[in-house]
Structure formats: structure tokens, C-alpha cells
Design a protein around this motif. Sequence first.
Motif, PDB file in Angstrom:
ATOM      1  N   PHE A   1       6.151  17.884  33.559  1.00  0.00           N
ATOM      2  CA  PHE A   1       6.581  16.673  34.251  1.00  0.00           C
ATOM      3  C   PHE A   1       6.902  16.906  35.728  1.00  0.00           C
ATOM      4  N   ASP A   2       6.861  18.146  36.209  1.00  0.00           N
ATOM      5  CA  ASP A   2       7.158  18.451  37.612  1.00  0.00           C
ATOM      6  C   ASP A   2       6.140  19.429  38.178  1.00  0.00           C
ATOM      7  N   SER A   3       4.928  18.965  38.409  1.00  0.00           N
ATOM      8  CA  SER A   3       3.862  19.852  38.869  1.00  0.00           C
ATOM      9  C   SER A   3       3.918  20.132  40.370  1.00  0.00           C
ATOM     10  N   CYS A   4       4.895  19.569  41.062  1.00  0.00           N
ATOM     11  CA  CYS A   4       4.997  19.766  42.509  1.00  0.00           C
ATOM     12  C   CYS A   4       6.139  20.693  42.902  1.00  0.00           C
ATOM     13  N   LEU A   5       6.875  21.211  41.928  1.00  0.00           N
ATOM     14  CA  LEU A   5       7.992  22.103  42.234  1.00  0.00           C
ATOM     15  C   LEU A   5       7.537  23.554  42.258  1.00  0.00           C
ATOM     16  N   PHE A   6       8.134  24.318  43.182  1.00  0.00           N
ATOM     17  CA  PHE A   6       7.817  25.730  43.344  1.00  0.00           C
ATOM     18  C   PHE A   6       9.092  26.557  43.271  1.00  0.00           C
ATOM     19  N   GLY A   7       9.027  27.692  42.618  1.00  0.00           N
ATOM     20  CA  GLY A   7      10.077  28.689  42.648  1.00  0.00           C
ATOM     21  C   GLY A   7      11.321  28.392  41.849  1.00  0.00           C
ATOM     22  N   CYS A   8      12.180  29.422  41.785  1.00  0.00           N
ATOM     23  CA  CYS A   8      13.466  29.346  41.101  1.00  0.00           C
ATOM     24  C   CYS A   8      14.438  30.185  41.920  1.00  0.00           C
ATOM     25  N   TYR A   9      15.416  29.528  42.528  1.00  0.00           N
ATOM     26  CA  TYR A   9      16.329  30.184  43.463  1.00  0.00           C
ATOM     27  C   TYR A   9      17.778  29.934  43.061  1.00  0.00           C
ATOM     28  N   ASP A  10      18.628  30.902  43.408  1.00  0.00           N
ATOM     29  CA  ASP A  10      20.050  30.816  43.051  1.00  0.00           C
ATOM     30  C   ASP A  10      20.812  29.785  43.872  1.00  0.00           C
ATOM     31  N   THR A  11      20.381  29.551  45.121  1.00  0.00           N
ATOM     32  CA  THR A  11      21.060  28.565  45.961  1.00  0.00           C
ATOM     33  C   THR A  11      20.044  27.606  46.561  1.00  0.00           C
ATOM     34  N   ALA A  12      20.518  26.444  46.940  1.00  0.00           N
ATOM     35  CA  ALA A  12      19.651  25.446  47.572  1.00  0.00           C
ATOM     36  C   ALA A  12      19.133  25.957  48.917  1.00  0.00           C
ATOM     37  N   LEU A  13      19.966  26.688  49.648  1.00  0.00           N
ATOM     38  CA  LEU A  13      19.553  27.213  50.949  1.00  0.00           C
ATOM     39  C   LEU A  13      18.444  28.256  50.806  1.00  0.00           C
TER      40      LEU A  13
ATOM     41  N   TYR B   1      11.685  23.916  45.228  1.00  0.00           N
ATOM     42  CA  TYR B   1      11.335  23.103  46.387  1.00  0.00           C
ATOM     43  C   TYR B   1       9.976  22.433  46.204  1.00  0.00           C
ATOM     44  N   THR B   2       9.789  21.348  46.944  1.00  0.00           N
ATOM     45  CA  THR B   2       8.495  20.686  47.060  1.00  0.00           C
ATOM     46  C   THR B   2       8.056  20.787  48.514  1.00  0.00           C
ATOM     47  N   ILE B   3       6.754  20.740  48.727  1.00  0.00           N
ATOM     48  CA  ILE B   3       6.194  20.808  50.083  1.00  0.00           C
ATOM     49  C   ILE B   3       5.176  19.683  50.250  1.00  0.00           C
ATOM     50  N   ALA B   4       5.222  19.052  51.404  1.00  0.00           N
ATOM     51  CA  ALA B   4       4.170  18.116  51.800  1.00  0.00           C
ATOM     52  C   ALA B   4       3.585  18.631  53.115  1.00  0.00           C
ATOM     53  N   ILE B   5       2.277  18.779  53.161  1.00  0.00           N
ATOM     54  CA  ILE B   5       1.574  19.190  54.373  1.00  0.00           C
ATOM     55  C   ILE B   5       0.690  18.024  54.791  1.00  0.00           C
ATOM     56  N   HIS B   6       0.887  17.600  56.022  1.00  0.00           N
ATOM     57  CA  HIS B   6       0.120  16.463  56.557  1.00  0.00           C
ATOM     58  C   HIS B   6       0.274  15.249  55.644  1.00  0.00           C
ATOM     59  N   ASN B   7       1.500  15.037  55.162  1.00  0.00           N
ATOM     60  CA  ASN B   7       1.880  13.904  54.303  1.00  0.00           C
ATOM     61  C   ASN B   7       1.228  13.925  52.926  1.00  0.00           C
ATOM     62  N   VAL B   8       0.751  15.087  52.495  1.00  0.00           N
ATOM     63  CA  VAL B   8       0.165  15.228  51.161  1.00  0.00           C
ATOM     64  C   VAL B   8       1.016  16.214  50.372  1.00  0.00           C
ATOM     65  N   LEU B   9       1.542  15.771  49.245  1.00  0.00           N
ATOM     66  CA  LEU B   9       2.375  16.600  48.396  1.00  0.00           C
ATOM     67  C   LEU B   9       1.533  17.694  47.754  1.00  0.00           C
ATOM     68  N   GLU B  10       1.967  18.935  47.919  1.00  0.00           N
ATOM     69  CA  GLU B  10       1.256  20.078  47.349  1.00  0.00           C
ATOM     70  C   GLU B  10       1.547  20.177  45.852  1.00  0.00           C
ATOM     71  N   ARG B  11       0.556  20.562  45.084  1.00  0.00           N
ATOM     72  CA  ARG B  11       0.707  20.759  43.633  1.00  0.00           C
ATOM     73  C   ARG B  11       0.771  22.250  43.336  1.00  0.00           C
ATOM     74  N   ASN B  12       1.653  22.628  42.440  1.00  0.00           N
ATOM     75  CA  ASN B  12       1.782  24.014  42.018  1.00  0.00           C
ATOM     76  C   ASN B  12       0.652  24.318  41.030  1.00  0.00           C
ATOM     77  N   PRO B  13      -0.187  25.325  41.315  1.00  0.00           N
ATOM     78  CA  PRO B  13      -1.275  25.640  40.390  1.00  0.00           C
ATOM     79  C   PRO B  13      -0.771  26.181  39.051  1.00  0.00           C
ATOM     80  N   PHE B  14       0.482  26.631  39.030  1.00  0.00           N
ATOM     81  CA  PHE B  14       1.109  27.125  37.807  1.00  0.00           C
ATOM     82  C   PHE B  14       2.425  26.391  37.600  1.00  0.00           C
ATOM     83  N   PRO B  15       2.363  25.097  37.224  1.00  0.00           N
ATOM     84  CA  PRO B  15       3.591  24.296  37.127  1.00  0.00           C
ATOM     85  C   PRO B  15       4.583  24.865  36.120  1.00  0.00           C
ATOM     86  N   MET B  16       5.869  24.745  36.472  1.00  0.00           N
ATOM     87  CA  MET B  16       6.924  25.262  35.606  1.00  0.00           C
ATOM     88  C   MET B  16       7.260  24.291  34.482  1.00  0.00           C
TER      89      MET B  16
END
Length: 79
Positions: A55-67, A37-52
Amino acid sequence: MAKPILEKDGNKSESGINIPWYVAVHSHPLLNGKYSYTIAIHNVLERNPFPMADFDSCLFGCYDTALLALNAGVEDAQA
């Protein structure tokens, strides 16, 4: 980044101020069939301090389902 698989937005209150947040779920950049997932707080995209991936420094986590990814993102956004 491709169109999100799932999206949700809302507001959280801090010191009496409403702060908008937005969560979008995308396919995991490295693992087929997984989601992040990506998160924007107050219209600012959050950056992952430990990018996976470089090329995708704004993605967080690894989950089995989209939900699951969406729920984790909403919980993170509301924290």
C-alpha cells in the motif's frame, strides 16, 4: 498518505537545466517509531522498485529519526 512530518525542496542542475525536487518524511508503514521518505523529481513521485508494503510503493528506507530520513531523502534527490 498522512501529512508529512518533515519536508524539504530544492533544485539540482543537470546539463544546465534546473530540476526541482521535493522530499517528505512519513512514519514507517510497518515499524512504529521509524521513518521513511518519499521523493518527487520534477513533480513526479518516485516509486520504490522494492516496496516495503503493497500500500506504500513510494516510501524509501527505514530510519530511527525523522531528520535522518530527511537527510537521506535529500541526498537521494540531489544524486
